[in-house]
Motif scaffolding. Structure first.
Motif, PDB file in Angstrom:
ATOM      1  N   VAL A   1      38.512  38.211  29.359  1.00 38.22           N
ATOM      2  CA  VAL A   1      38.758  39.445  30.093  1.00 38.22           C
ATOM      3  C   VAL A   1      37.844  39.453  31.306  1.00 38.22           C
ATOM      4  CG1 VAL A   1      38.686  41.975  30.021  1.00 38.22           C
ATOM      5  CG2 VAL A   1      39.288  40.703  27.958  1.00 38.22           C
ATOM      6  N   PHE A   2      38.398  39.832  32.471  1.00 39.52           N
ATOM      7  CA  PHE A   2      37.533  39.994  33.637  1.00 39.52           C
ATOM      8  C   PHE A   2      38.008  41.169  34.478  1.00 39.52           C
ATOM      9  CE2 PHE A   2      40.781  37.202  35.417  1.00 39.52           C
ATOM     10  CZ  PHE A   2      40.932  37.657  36.717  1.00 39.52           C
ATOM     11  N   TRP A   3      37.105  41.693  35.299  1.00 38.40           N
ATOM     12  CA  TRP A   3      37.410  42.803  36.194  1.00 38.40           C
ATOM     13  C   TRP A   3      38.250  42.269  37.357  1.00 38.40           C
ATOM     14  CZ3 TRP A   3      35.790  47.861  35.396  1.00 38.40           C
ATOM     15  CH2 TRP A   3      34.873  48.048  34.362  1.00 38.40           C
ATOM     16  N   ALA A   4      39.415  42.846  37.595  1.00 37.44           N
ATOM     17  CA  ALA A   4      40.312  42.384  38.658  1.00 37.44           C
ATOM     18  C   ALA A   4      39.633  42.290  40.027  1.00 37.44           C
ATOM     19  CB  ALA A   4      41.554  43.270  38.716  1.00 37.44           C
ATOM     20  N   PRO A   5      38.789  43.260  40.420  1.00 35.60           N
ATOM     21  CA  PRO A   5      38.159  43.143  41.743  1.00 35.60           C
ATOM     22  C   PRO A   5      37.184  41.969  41.877  1.00 35.60           C
ATOM     23  CG  PRO A   5      38.043  45.403  40.952  1.00 35.60           C
ATOM     24  CD  PRO A   5      38.516  44.562  39.809  1.00 35.60           C
ATOM     25  N   LEU A   6      36.817  41.330  40.757  1.00 40.66           N
ATOM     26  CA  LEU A   6      35.871  40.216  40.804  1.00 40.66           C
ATOM     27  C   LEU A   6      36.565  38.856  40.833  1.00 40.66           C
ATOM     28  CD1 LEU A   6      33.069  41.544  38.447  1.00 40.66           C
ATOM     29  CD2 LEU A   6      33.266  41.723  40.931  1.00 40.66           C
ATOM     30  N   LEU A   7      37.894  38.870  40.987  1.00 42.71           N
ATOM     31  CA  LEU A   7      38.644  37.625  41.156  1.00 42.71           C
ATOM     32  C   LEU A   7      38.275  37.008  42.497  1.00 42.71           C
ATOM     33  CD1 LEU A   7      40.872  35.683  40.161  1.00 42.71           C
ATOM     34  CD2 LEU A   7      42.520  37.167  41.315  1.00 42.71           C
ATOM     35  N   MET A   8      37.853  35.752  42.466  1.00 36.79           N
ATOM     36  CA  MET A   8      37.420  35.067  43.688  1.00 36.79           C
ATOM     37  C   MET A   8      38.457  34.079  44.211  1.00 36.79           C
ATOM     38  SD  MET A   8      33.533  34.288  42.408  1.00 36.79           S
ATOM     39  CE  MET A   8      33.168  33.226  43.781  1.00 36.79           C
ATOM     40  N   GLU A   9      39.100  33.345  43.295  1.00 33.92           N
ATOM     41  CA  GLU A   9      40.107  32.352  43.676  1.00 33.92           C
ATOM     42  C   GLU A   9      41.233  32.335  42.668  1.00 33.92           C
ATOM     43  OE1 GLU A   9      38.691  28.372  44.286  1.00 33.92           O
ATOM     44  OE2 GLU A   9      37.102  29.020  45.634  1.00 33.92           O
ATOM     45  N   PHE A  10      42.424  32.051  43.160  1.00 35.74           N
ATOM     46  CA  PHE A  10      43.603  31.879  42.319  1.00 35.74           C
ATOM     47  C   PHE A  10      44.330  30.634  42.806  1.00 35.74           C
ATOM     48  CE2 PHE A  10      48.251  32.695  42.072  1.00 35.74           C
ATOM     49  CZ  PHE A  10      48.390  32.481  40.718  1.00 35.74           C
ATOM     50  N   ASN A  11      44.461  29.636  41.937  1.00 37.14           N
ATOM     51  CA  ASN A  11      45.089  28.356  42.272  1.00 37.14           C
ATOM     52  C   ASN A  11      44.560  27.785  43.588  1.00 37.14           C
ATOM     53  OD1 ASN A  11      46.552  27.960  39.974  1.00 37.14           O
ATOM     54  ND2 ASN A  11      48.437  28.827  40.777  1.00 37.14           N
ATOM     55  N   GLY A  12      43.238  27.850  43.758  1.00 35.91           N
ATOM     56  CA  GLY A  12      42.601  27.251  44.917  1.00 35.91           C
ATOM     57  C   GLY A  12      42.588  28.104  46.172  1.00 35.91           C
ATOM     58  N   LYS A  13      43.219  29.271  46.127  1.00 30.03           N
ATOM     59  CA  LYS A  13      43.238  30.173  47.291  1.00 30.03           C
ATOM     60  C   LYS A  13      42.180  31.253  47.123  1.00 30.03           C
ATOM     61  CE  LYS A  13      48.116  29.972  47.046  1.00 30.03           C
ATOM     62  NZ  LYS A  13      49.281  30.777  46.845  1.00 30.03           N
ATOM     63  N   LYS A  14      41.377  31.459  48.162  1.00 30.24           N
ATOM     64  CA  LYS A  14      40.377  32.511  48.115  1.00 30.24           C
ATOM     65  C   LYS A  14      41.062  33.872  48.158  1.00 30.24           C
ATOM     66  CE  LYS A  14      36.536  29.956  49.843  1.00 30.24           C
ATOM     67  NZ  LYS A  14      35.321  29.966  50.598  1.00 30.24           N
ATOM     68  N   ILE A  15      40.515  34.820  47.418  1.00 31.53           N
ATOM     69  CA  ILE A  15      41.087  36.161  47.314  1.00 31.53           C
ATOM     70  C   ILE A  15      40.268  37.129  48.175  1.00 31.53           C
ATOM     71  CG2 ILE A  15      41.593  38.058  45.729  1.00 31.53           C
ATOM     72  CD1 ILE A  15      43.314  35.526  45.290  1.00 31.53           C
ATOM     73  N   LYS A  16      40.981  37.957  48.911  1.00 32.35           N
ATOM     74  CA  LYS A  16      40.340  39.012  49.704  1.00 32.35           C
ATOM     75  C   LYS A  16      40.784  40.354  49.157  1.00 32.35           C
ATOM     76  CE  LYS A  16      40.318  36.447  54.016  1.00 32.35           C
ATOM     77  NZ  LYS A  16      40.783  36.430  55.402  1.00 32.35           N
ATOM     78  N   LEU A  17      39.834  41.266  49.003  1.00 37.06           N
ATOM     79  CA  LEU A  17      40.176  42.623  48.587  1.00 37.06           C
ATOM     80  C   LEU A  17      40.696  43.392  49.789  1.00 37.06           C
ATOM     81  CD1 LEU A  17      37.213  43.620  46.267  1.00 37.06           C
ATOM     82  CD2 LEU A  17      39.544  43.043  45.613  1.00 37.06           C
ATOM     83  N   MET A  18      41.726  44.156  49.585  1.00 36.42           N
ATOM     84  CA  MET A  18      42.283  44.967  50.682  1.00 36.42           C
ATOM     85  C   MET A  18      41.889  46.406  50.523  1.00 36.42           C
ATOM     86  SD  MET A  18      43.704  42.686  52.363  1.00 36.42           S
ATOM     87  CE  MET A  18      45.202  42.396  53.171  1.00 36.42           C
TER      88      MET A  18
END
Length: 87
Positions: free
Chosen positions: A70-87
């Protein structure tokens, strides 16, 4: 489409995905460690889990170790090698 929607689609298709996120424990207010799961699938929250703030969390199975994660959604950093940006 956002990362969580893509995770759902891959899970439904029986595929795995790679995620990187930061740990955070709201009770102890500690975290910061980075976790990488190379083969994960989304899962539903089990009936016996009483988890506060569940709508902000992502429930996964690590396919390599068969551990529920389990992890906090806003703390997702990468998904399948793509960096994640919070909007």
């Amino acid at each position: 489409m956002n990362a969580l929607d893509e995770m759902r689609e891959l899970t439904i298709a029986g595929k795995t995905f790679r995620v990187k996120f930061r740990k955070w424990n709201a009770d102890t207010r500690k975290g910061g460690d980075v976790v990488t799961l190379n083969h994960a699938r989304m899962r539903k929250m089990t009936a016996d889990e009483t988890i506060r703030y569940y709508s902000y969390k992502v429930f996964l199975n690590d396919v390599e170790t068969m551990r529920a994660r389990v992890f906090w959604a806003p703390l997702l950093m990468e998904f399948n090698g793509k960096k994640i940006k919070l909007m």
